[in-house]
Design a protein around this motif. Structure first.
Motif, PDB file in Angstrom:
ATOM      1  N   ARG A  78       0.898  -1.190   0.155  1.00  0.00           N
ATOM      2  CA  ARG A  78       0.019  -0.079   0.141  1.00  0.00           C
ATOM      3  C   ARG A  78       0.841   1.279  -0.134  1.00  0.00           C
ATOM      4  N   GLN A  79       1.962   1.136   0.663  1.00  0.00           N
ATOM      5  CA  GLN A  79       3.143   2.197   0.657  1.00  0.00           C
ATOM      6  C   GLN A  79       3.428   2.749  -0.652  1.00  0.00           C
ATOM      7  N   LEU A  80       3.506   1.560  -1.495  1.00  0.00           N
ATOM      8  CA  LEU A  80       4.258   1.709  -2.898  1.00  0.00           C
ATOM      9  C   LEU A  80       3.424   2.729  -3.641  1.00  0.00           C
ATOM     10  N   ASP A  81       2.216   2.748  -3.407  1.00  0.00           N
ATOM     11  CA  ASP A  81       1.097   3.792  -4.060  1.00  0.00           C
ATOM     12  C   ASP A  81       1.513   5.187  -3.965  1.00  0.00           C
ATOM     13  N   TYR A  82       2.147   5.452  -2.810  1.00  0.00           N
ATOM     14  CA  TYR A  82       2.662   7.046  -2.652  1.00  0.00           C
ATOM     15  C   TYR A  82       4.057   7.277  -3.176  1.00  0.00           C
ATOM     16  N   LEU A  83       4.788   6.272  -3.222  1.00  0.00           N
ATOM     17  CA  LEU A  83       6.186   6.425  -3.656  1.00  0.00           C
ATOM     18  C   LEU A  83       6.593   6.320  -4.818  1.00  0.00           C
ATOM     19  N   GLU A  84       7.829   7.033  -5.335  1.00  0.00           N
ATOM     20  CA  GLU A  84       8.202   7.035  -6.587  1.00  0.00           C
ATOM     21  C   GLU A  84       8.888   5.600  -7.171  1.00  0.00           C
ATOM     22  N   GLY A  85       9.017   4.853  -6.015  1.00  0.00           N
ATOM     23  CA  GLY A  85       9.682   3.488  -6.549  1.00  0.00           C
ATOM     24  C   GLY A  85       9.734   2.848  -5.321  1.00  0.00           C
ATOM     25  N   PRO A  86      10.400   1.490  -5.249  1.00  0.00           N
ATOM     26  CA  PRO A  86      10.697   1.220  -3.936  1.00  0.00           C
ATOM     27  C   PRO A  86      11.794   1.690  -3.291  1.00  0.00           C
ATOM     28  N   PRO A  87      11.713   1.822  -1.933  1.00  0.00           N
ATOM     29  CA  PRO A  87      12.536   2.422  -1.060  1.00  0.00           C
ATOM     30  C   PRO A  87      13.825   1.466  -0.924  1.00  0.00           C
ATOM     31  N   GLU A  88      14.727   2.389  -0.203  1.00  0.00           N
ATOM     32  CA  GLU A  88      16.214   1.521   0.054  1.00  0.00           C
ATOM     33  C   GLU A  88      15.891   1.298   1.692  1.00  0.00           C
ATOM     34  N   TRP A  89      16.262  -0.143   1.789  1.00  0.00           N
ATOM     35  CA  TRP A  89      16.371  -0.613   3.146  1.00  0.00           C
ATOM     36  C   TRP A  89      17.548  -1.161   3.650  1.00  0.00           C
ATOM     37  N   ILE A  90      17.870  -0.562   4.957  1.00  0.00           N
ATOM     38  CA  ILE A  90      19.301  -1.082   5.393  1.00  0.00           C
ATOM     39  C   ILE A  90      19.199  -1.835   6.810  1.00  0.00           C
ATOM     40  N   ASP A  91      19.202  -3.051   6.724  1.00  0.00           N
ATOM     41  CA  ASP A  91      18.933  -3.723   8.164  1.00  0.00           C
ATOM     42  C   ASP A  91      20.208  -3.444   8.852  1.00  0.00           C
ATOM     43  N   LEU A  92      19.858  -3.579  10.256  1.00  0.00           N
ATOM     44  CA  LEU A  92      21.394  -3.364  10.991  1.00  0.00           C
ATOM     45  C   LEU A  92      21.113  -3.711  12.529  1.00  0.00           C
ATOM     46  N   THR A  93      22.067  -3.945  13.194  1.00  0.00           N
ATOM     47  CA  THR A  93      21.980  -4.262  14.661  1.00  0.00           C
ATOM     48  C   THR A  93      22.592  -2.864  15.405  1.00  0.00           C
ATOM     49  N   TYR A  94      21.913  -2.233  16.257  1.00  0.00           N
ATOM     50  CA  TYR A  94      22.075  -1.070  16.893  1.00  0.00           C
ATOM     51  C   TYR A  94      22.993  -1.432  18.022  1.00  0.00           C
ATOM     52  N   THR A  95      24.178  -0.830  18.166  1.00  0.00           N
ATOM     53  CA  THR A  95      25.231  -1.184  19.306  1.00  0.00           C
ATOM     54  C   THR A  95      25.684  -0.173  20.317  1.00  0.00           C
ATOM     55  N   ASP A  96      25.390   1.041  19.693  1.00  0.00           N
ATOM     56  CA  ASP A  96      25.782   2.072  20.668  1.00  0.00           C
ATOM     57  C   ASP A  96      24.712   3.189  20.630  1.00  0.00           C
ATOM     58  N   TYR A  97      24.785   3.950  21.575  1.00  0.00           N
ATOM     59  CA  TYR A  97      23.709   5.040  21.898  1.00  0.00           C
ATOM     60  C   TYR A  97      24.091   6.091  22.719  1.00  0.00           C
ATOM     61  N   VAL A  98      24.075   7.154  22.427  1.00  0.00           N
ATOM     62  CA  VAL A  98      24.625   8.406  23.154  1.00  0.00           C
ATOM     63  C   VAL A  98      23.389   9.415  23.300  1.00  0.00           C
ATOM     64  N   GLY A  99      22.889   9.728  24.348  1.00  0.00           N
ATOM     65  CA  GLY A  99      22.141  11.056  24.555  1.00  0.00           C
ATOM     66  C   GLY A  99      20.700  10.749  25.008  1.00  0.00           C
TER      67      GLY A  99
END
Length: 109
Positions: A78-99
């Motif tokens: 359903r999201q693709l109806d609003y987008l110019e094309g497929p989005p880019e996806w970056i899967d990741l493991t979060y390891t650090d956080y500050v703030g």
């Protein structure tokens, strides 16, 4: 913590519709469940039709379980109806956080 970053671009004139649509999809803070931790959305300054969504889950298993839900795929299509094309996806493991947590920082801003 595990998650994904999605970067995409809405079709010209569709930004407000997409924002409303995403508001329907994103659960409230009290309603997350299934291991979801948080979702953040930002719009680029240099191209206001480009956006980034940061999604965090408590672990990779929760993320994969959510990705494999039929509802998740339906929502994506359903999201693709609003987008110019497929989005880019970056899967990741979060390891650090500050703030401060985003909610806390926004409340004090």
């Amino acid at each position: 913590m595990y998650g994904t970053i999605m970067r995409g671009k809405v079709k010209a004139g569709k930004k407000d519709e997409y924002v409303a649509f995403m508001g329907e999809l994103v659960p409230s803070a009290d309603d997350y469940g299934r291991g979801m931790h948080s979702i953040e959305v930002g719009w680029e300054d240099k191209d206001p039709d480009r956006f980034v969504v940061i999604v965090r889950f408590k672990d990779r298993d929760s993320y994969i379980a959510n990705a494999n839900r039929s509802e998740t795929n339906t929502d994506y299509e359903r999201q693709l109806d609003y987008l110019e094309g497929p989005p880019e996806w970056i899967d990741l493991t979060y390891t650090d956080y500050v703030g401060k947590p985003v909610g806390e920082a926004a409340a004090t801003a």
